[in-house]
Enzyme design. Structure first.
Site, PDB file in Angstrom:
ATOM      1  N   THR A  51       0.850  -1.188   0.000  1.00 50.69           N
ATOM      2  CA  THR A  51       0.000   0.000   0.000  1.00 50.69           C
ATOM      3  C   THR A  51       0.887   1.239   0.000  1.00 50.69           C
ATOM      4  OG1 THR A  51      -0.186  -0.055   2.412  1.00 50.69           O
ATOM      5  CG2 THR A  51      -1.916  -1.165   1.147  1.00 50.69           C
ATOM      6  N   ARG A  52       0.402   2.275  -0.723  1.00 48.53           N
ATOM      7  CA  ARG A  52       1.210   3.481  -0.888  1.00 48.53           C
ATOM      8  C   ARG A  52       0.397   4.749  -0.620  1.00 48.53           C
ATOM      9  NH1 ARG A  52       4.631   3.582  -6.100  1.00 48.53           N
ATOM     10  NH2 ARG A  52       6.079   4.623  -4.690  1.00 48.53           N
TER      11      ARG A  52
ATOM     12  N   GLU B 264      -1.964   7.678  -0.747  1.00 47.31           N
ATOM     13  CA  GLU B 264      -2.699   8.312  -1.843  1.00 47.31           C
ATOM     14  C   GLU B 264      -2.238   7.843  -3.229  1.00 47.31           C
ATOM     15  OE1 GLU B 264       0.859  10.824  -1.065  1.00 47.31           O
ATOM     16  OE2 GLU B 264      -0.683   9.987   0.243  1.00 47.31           O
ATOM     17  N   LYS B 265      -1.115   7.119  -3.285  1.00 46.55           N
ATOM     18  CA  LYS B 265      -0.624   6.571  -4.558  1.00 46.55           C
ATOM     19  C   LYS B 265      -1.288   5.236  -4.888  1.00 46.55           C
ATOM     20  CE  LYS B 265       3.966   8.380  -3.598  1.00 46.55           C
ATOM     21  NZ  LYS B 265       5.323   7.936  -3.261  1.00 46.55           N
ATOM     22  N   GLY B 266      -2.134   4.731  -4.000  1.00 47.83           N
ATOM     23  CA  GLY B 266      -2.795   3.455  -4.248  1.00 47.83           C
ATOM     24  C   GLY B 266      -1.983   2.295  -3.727  1.00 47.83           C
TER      25      GLY B 266
ATOM     26  N   ASP C 149      -6.015  -2.907   7.686  1.00 47.95           N
ATOM     27  CA  ASP C 149      -6.818  -4.122   7.863  1.00 47.95           C
ATOM     28  C   ASP C 149      -7.971  -4.174   6.863  1.00 47.95           C
ATOM     29  OD1 ASP C 149      -5.225  -4.948   9.983  1.00 47.95           O
ATOM     30  OD2 ASP C 149      -6.531  -4.079  11.499  1.00 47.95           O
TER      31      ASP C 149
END
Length: 120
Positions: A34-35, A37-39, A67
């Protein structure tokens, strides 16, 4: 494996995301990073898929975001949705939970997914 970007770079002791991602692909059959706001990035033996984040009006509380992301992704994966659709389901679930206080969704995730054309 699930990790956020900082955790992945820490695991592989590098400041460079691409270097860490390459090492992840060599170590696992499936890794999801997970990144914010970058998705997210889904790394597998078949390749790398980048999935955009869902837009949010405002971030209130990030408790539970990881989660809920994992739950949405795994829901899609076990239902045969494919990596991109599973990533979108995870991103949608995380986007819902960060817009209010608390780690439980306040809106039906099934209805949100349907409204956004995602498999449920």
């Amino acid at each position: 494996m699930f990790a956020n970007e900082a955790e992945l770079r820490s695991l592989y002791q590098t400041a460079d995301f691409d270097t860490a991602l390459k090492q992840l692909r060599g170590d696992t059959r499936l890794g999801i990073v997970t990144r914010s706001e970058k998705g997210c990035v889904v790394a597998s033996t078949e390749g790398v898929t980048s999935v955009p984040a869902f837009p949010v009006d405002r971030i209130v509380d990030t408790t539970g975001a990881g989660d809920l992301f994992a739950a949405g992704f795994l829901f899609g994966l076990v239902r045969g949705a494919g990596h991109e659709a599973a990533g979108r389901l995870g991103a949608l679930a995380a986007a819902e939970v960060i817009q209010h206080i608390g780690a439980r969704p306040q809106t039906s995730l099934k209805e949100l997914a349907q409204k956004n054309g995602l498999p449920v």
